[in-house]
Design an enzyme around this catalytic site. Structure first.
Site, mmCIF file in Angstrom:
data_model
loop_
_atom_site.group_PDB
_atom_site.id
_atom_site.type_symbol
_atom_site.label_atom_id
_atom_site.label_comp_id
_atom_site.label_asym_id
_atom_site.label_seq_id
_atom_site.Cartn_x
_atom_site.Cartn_y
_atom_site.Cartn_z
ATOM 1 N N ARG A 164 0.798 -1.195 0.048
ATOM 2 C CA ARG A 164 0.052 0.098 -0.141
ATOM 3 C C ARG A 164 1.040 1.165 0.143
ATOM 4 O O ARG A 164 0.392 2.288 0.670
ATOM 5 C CB ARG A 164 -1.127 0.024 1.242
ATOM 6 C CG ARG A 164 -2.009 -0.961 1.072
ATOM 7 C CD ARG A 164 -2.930 -0.713 0.163
ATOM 8 N NE ARG A 164 -4.041 -1.914 0.009
ATOM 9 C CZ ARG A 164 -4.107 -3.042 -0.432
ATOM 10 N NH1 ARG A 164 -2.947 -3.387 -0.726
ATOM 11 N NH2 ARG A 164 -5.122 -3.829 -0.190
ATOM 12 N N SER A 238 -10.412 -0.231 2.735
ATOM 13 C CA SER A 238 -10.054 -0.211 3.937
ATOM 14 C C SER A 238 -9.400 1.349 4.705
ATOM 15 O O SER A 238 -8.667 1.855 3.855
ATOM 16 C CB SER A 238 -8.578 -1.081 3.793
ATOM 17 O OG SER A 238 -9.153 -2.415 3.568
ATOM 18 N N GLU A 334 -4.722 4.096 5.964
ATOM 19 C CA GLU A 334 -4.239 3.772 4.469
ATOM 20 C C GLU A 334 -4.718 4.952 3.665
ATOM 21 O O GLU A 334 -4.116 5.497 2.776
ATOM 22 C CB GLU A 334 -4.856 2.516 3.755
ATOM 23 C CG GLU A 334 -4.679 2.321 2.441
ATOM 24 C CD GLU A 334 -5.500 1.369 1.704
ATOM 25 O OE1 GLU A 334 -5.580 0.140 2.137
ATOM 26 O OE2 GLU A 334 -6.576 1.643 0.944
HETATM 27 P P1 FAD Z 1 -8.088 9.350 -5.304
HETATM 28 O O1 FAD Z 1 -8.693 8.969 -4.414
HETATM 29 O O2 FAD Z 1 -8.436 10.403 -6.276
HETATM 30 O O3 FAD Z 1 -6.390 9.946 -5.172
HETATM 31 C C1 FAD Z 1 -5.617 9.084 -4.095
HETATM 32 C C2 FAD Z 1 -4.397 9.793 -3.790
HETATM 33 O O4 FAD Z 1 -3.516 9.607 -5.121
HETATM 34 C C3 FAD Z 1 -4.447 11.174 -3.660
HETATM 35 O O5 FAD Z 1 -3.462 11.599 -2.584
HETATM 36 C C4 FAD Z 1 -4.189 12.059 -4.911
HETATM 37 O O6 FAD Z 1 -3.803 13.106 -4.816
HETATM 38 C C5 FAD Z 1 -3.297 10.880 -5.564
HETATM 39 N N1 FAD Z 1 -3.526 10.793 -7.062
HETATM 40 C C6 FAD Z 1 -4.583 10.315 -7.587
HETATM 41 N N2 FAD Z 1 -4.457 10.479 -8.903
HETATM 42 C C7 FAD Z 1 -3.120 10.901 -9.080
HETATM 43 C C8 FAD Z 1 -2.225 10.992 -10.465
HETATM 44 N N3 FAD Z 1 -2.909 11.021 -11.712
HETATM 45 N N4 FAD Z 1 -1.067 11.750 -10.235
HETATM 46 C C9 FAD Z 1 -0.741 11.887 -9.046
HETATM 47 N N5 FAD Z 1 -1.323 11.625 -7.910
HETATM 48 C C10 FAD Z 1 -2.402 11.191 -7.876
HETATM 49 N N6 FAD Z 1 -7.448 -0.307 -2.560
HETATM 50 C C11 FAD Z 1 -6.460 -1.065 -2.919
HETATM 51 O O7 FAD Z 1 -5.482 -1.204 -3.009
HETATM 52 N N7 FAD Z 1 -7.045 -2.616 -2.678
HETATM 53 C C12 FAD Z 1 -8.467 -2.509 -2.743
HETATM 54 O O8 FAD Z 1 -8.794 -3.792 -2.801
HETATM 55 C C13 FAD Z 1 -9.343 -1.589 -2.630
HETATM 56 N N8 FAD Z 1 -10.656 -1.575 -2.416
HETATM 57 C C14 FAD Z 1 -11.475 -0.616 -2.314
HETATM 58 C C15 FAD Z 1 -12.860 -0.785 -2.205
HETATM 59 C C16 FAD Z 1 -13.709 0.313 -1.969
HETATM 60 C C17 FAD Z 1 -15.230 0.009 -1.813
HETATM 61 C C18 FAD Z 1 -13.039 1.671 -2.071
HETATM 62 C C19 FAD Z 1 -14.147 2.951 -2.056
HETATM 63 C C20 FAD Z 1 -11.861 1.835 -2.032
HETATM 64 C C21 FAD Z 1 -10.734 0.605 -2.212
HETATM 65 N N9 FAD Z 1 -9.388 0.904 -2.342
HETATM 66 C C22 FAD Z 1 -8.615 -0.255 -2.492
HETATM 67 C C23 FAD Z 1 -8.874 2.209 -2.250
HETATM 68 C C24 FAD Z 1 -8.875 3.045 -3.947
HETATM 69 O O9 FAD Z 1 -9.825 2.351 -4.564
HETATM 70 C C25 FAD Z 1 -7.445 2.890 -4.438
HETATM 71 O O10 FAD Z 1 -6.546 3.668 -3.597
HETATM 72 C C26 FAD Z 1 -7.699 3.659 -5.762
HETATM 73 O O11 FAD Z 1 -6.400 3.453 -6.552
HETATM 74 C C27 FAD Z 1 -7.573 5.194 -5.603
HETATM 75 O O12 FAD Z 1 -7.959 5.658 -6.896
HETATM 76 P P2 FAD Z 1 -8.364 7.088 -7.224
HETATM 77 O O13 FAD Z 1 -8.129 7.650 -8.785
HETATM 78 O O14 FAD Z 1 -9.922 7.001 -6.497
HETATM 79 O O15 FAD Z 1 -7.666 7.924 -6.134
HETATM 80 N N1 EPU Z 2 -11.527 -9.868 9.425
HETATM 81 C C1 EPU Z 2 -12.257 -10.054 10.952
HETATM 82 N N2 EPU Z 2 -13.286 -9.205 10.812
HETATM 83 C C2 EPU Z 2 -13.686 -7.939 9.999
HETATM 84 C C3 EPU Z 2 -12.889 -8.229 8.615
HETATM 85 C C4 EPU Z 2 -11.676 -9.034 8.669
HETATM 86 O O1 EPU Z 2 -11.956 -10.677 11.989
HETATM 87 O O2 EPU Z 2 -14.599 -7.373 9.971
HETATM 88 C C5 EPU Z 2 -10.334 -10.879 9.392
HETATM 89 C C6 EPU Z 2 -11.002 -12.163 9.079
HETATM 90 O O3 EPU Z 2 -10.054 -13.358 9.576
HETATM 91 C C7 EPU Z 2 -10.494 -12.170 7.557
HETATM 92 C C8 EPU Z 2 -9.136 -11.351 7.602
HETATM 93 O O4 EPU Z 2 -9.619 -10.508 8.651
HETATM 94 O O5 EPU Z 2 -10.288 -13.418 7.149
HETATM 95 C C9 EPU Z 2 -8.960 -10.866 6.247
HETATM 96 O O6 EPU Z 2 -10.186 -10.173 5.533
HETATM 97 P P1 EPU Z 2 -10.423 -9.701 4.297
HETATM 98 O O7 EPU Z 2 -10.088 -10.967 3.243
HETATM 99 O O8 EPU Z 2 -11.741 -9.171 4.119
HETATM 100 O O9 EPU Z 2 -9.116 -8.766 3.883
HETATM 101 P P2 EPU Z 2 -8.736 -7.351 4.659
HETATM 102 O O10 EPU Z 2 -7.273 -7.898 5.408
HETATM 103 O O11 EPU Z 2 -9.879 -6.905 5.652
HETATM 104 C C10 EPU Z 2 -7.283 -6.632 2.473
HETATM 105 C C11 EPU Z 2 -7.122 -5.571 1.869
HETATM 106 C C12 EPU Z 2 -8.128 -4.859 0.923
HETATM 107 C C13 EPU Z 2 -8.189 -6.056 -0.123
HETATM 108 C C14 EPU Z 2 -8.563 -7.613 0.751
HETATM 109 C C15 EPU Z 2 -8.450 -8.556 -0.239
HETATM 110 C C16 EPU Z 2 -5.581 -3.963 3.250
HETATM 111 C C17 EPU Z 2 -5.615 -2.857 4.246
HETATM 112 N N3 EPU Z 2 -6.904 -4.474 2.801
HETATM 113 O O12 EPU Z 2 -8.366 -6.346 3.392
HETATM 114 O O13 EPU Z 2 -7.984 -3.810 0.418
HETATM 115 O O14 EPU Z 2 -9.291 -5.814 -0.997
HETATM 116 O O15 EPU Z 2 -7.363 -7.667 1.738
HETATM 117 O O16 EPU Z 2 -7.060 -8.775 -0.760
HETATM 118 O O17 EPU Z 2 -4.497 -4.530 2.889
HETATM 119 C C18 EPU Z 2 -8.293 -1.317 0.539
HETATM 120 O O18 EPU Z 2 -6.974 -1.253 0.424
HETATM 121 O O19 EPU Z 2 -8.984 -0.389 0.435
HETATM 122 C C19 EPU Z 2 -8.811 -2.678 0.391
HETATM 123 C C20 EPU Z 2 -10.005 -2.943 0.396
#
Ligand code: FAD
Ligand code: EPU
Length: 338
Positions: A164, A238, A334
């Protein structure tokens, strides 16, 4: 290119926080981007780059210029029988780009299906999910130096990718605007189904022969069952990173909390899901007025409507303090707090 004043940002951040930007502009190509950076009216203004707003928490109005990146375009750079090198504009929607690659039988991004946001933000925190991170397929990116207006190419080694994180989230934060990203994908795929839930979901779907499309479908199904859809409920995924502890620390925790969940890492450290820690302290599903901790995923903080970013930030700090007091673990946020 129209610069708007006192522009409402509710529709530009997935937390749906109702703040305003003093100035707001959307740029569709590099010339527009260079022009706005050269414009004397805005040269002294604080600047922020915005993609899809899915990893941001606004805690106040933005007293400066927000530049929303809409640069589009997908081009194949080179290909042979095994691989394709593909370049996408920073403003391309991430999930649509993943689906485009799957449709064309280019594999490598399928585990990253349904992550909100843009291509340009994908390297910023080295997006990851279900056993894959963007660094696994990353070749290079083009970025515009905000101070000089020059384009610089960053290759893999220069991005300092971590869990991340990347150089753009830390040392070079707000110094470069990413305008395109190039990825190397496979035509003869090697699928990654190491993340247990994918295998189980594929089994329950009755899939015996793997394809990028099936893996994408499985990931979409898992994500939809756990994570709130930002179109319905404000959130930024997250809120915290999953922490790592030393082996000695983990042994102490395990003795006290035998059910604690953990994962091995590449080092001797142990990773603990922050969701488990937060749930263990009873935060999961807790609601305060119009915001709270999501009922199905304790790692996600949600805005039920009309909440402000400062309240959410304070809740996050209360969670951090309680986790430290109980487990001696420092949770790291994050989401980008503005
Ligand atoms: P923004 O939120 O618009 O920007 C994020 C940061 O990047 C800011 O600091 C911004 O200034 C900078 N930035 C954006 N675009 C540029 C650019 N072109 N040049 C320079 N700086 C820039 N993330 C994960 O890693 N894994 C996940 O599984 C995941 N699941 C998600 C689920 C949900 C429901 C949500 C809401 C978010 C999740 N995220 C996850 C977080 C998010 O989707 C990612 O971090 C995504 O890459 C952000 O993209 P954005 O375009 O919305 O960035
Ligand atoms: N868990 C709990 N309670 C909860 C949630 C999770 O106990 O309410 C425990 C469970 O044991 C579960 C484990 O955590 O098995 C892992 O949970 P999950 O698979 O949902 O993944 P996560 O660790 O919560 C991470 C990433 C997600 C990504 C998923 C799948 C981070 C900070 N988050 O979540 O990324 O989608 O794994 O790979 O690493 C994001 O970065 O925004 C994001 C959504």
């Amino acid at each position: 290119m129209e610069v708007k004043e006192n522009h409402l940002l509710k529709e530009y951040n997935t937390f749906k926080i109702e703040v305003k930007a003093k100035y707001f502009v959307e740029v569709n190509d590099i010339d527009e981007l260079k022009n706005i950076l050269l414009d004397k009216k805005y040269s002294s203004q604080k600047k922020m780059i915005l993609g899809g707003g899915s990893n941001i928490l606004f805690t106040q109005d933005f007293d400066g210029l927000i530049i929303k990146i809409n640069l589009l375009g997908i081009n194949i750079f080179s290909q042979d029988e095994h691989n394709v090198t593909i370049k996408a504009g920073a403003g391309e929607n991430w999930h649509d780009f993943v689906l485009y690659c799957i449709y064309n039988n280019f594999s490598g991004l399928e585990n990253l299906s349904l992550i909100p946001g843009t291509v340009g933000a994908s390297p910023i925190q080295n997006i990851g999910a279900y056993g894959v991170e963007i660094k696994d397929v990353f070749v290079q990116l083009e970025a515009l130096d905000i101070s000089t207006g020059n384009i610089r190419i960053f290759d893999y080694g220069e991005c300092d990718f971590s869990y991340r994180g990347s150089i753009f989230k830390y040392e070079l934060k707000n110094k470069y605007i990413i305008v395109s990203v190039t990825y190397k994908l496979k035509k003869n795929p090697v699928f990654n189904v190491s993340y247990g839930a994918i295998r189980d979901t594929l089994d329950s779907m009755g899939i015996t022969e793997l394809s990028a499309k099936y893996i994408s479908d499985a990931v979409i199904s898992i994500r939809s069952s756990k994570l709130p859809d930002p179109k319905i409920l404000g959130n930024a995924g997250s809120f915290f990173k999953n922490p790592e502890v030393s082996q000695e620390h983990f042994i102490r925790l395990k003795a006290q909390y035998p059910n604690i969940v953990s994962y091995k890492t590449n080092t001797s450290n142990i990773k603990i899901p922050a969701g488990w820690l937060i749930e263990a302290l009873g935060w999961k599903g807790k609601t305060f007025d119009n915001y709270g901790v999501h009922q199905y995923q304790a790692l996600v903080i949600v805005n039920y409507g009309g909440s402000n970013g400062s309240d959410i930030k304070n809740l996050a700090n209360d969670i951090i303090k309680s986790i430290f007091d109980k487990f001696e673990i420092n949770l790291e946020i994050e989401v980008n707090i503005i």
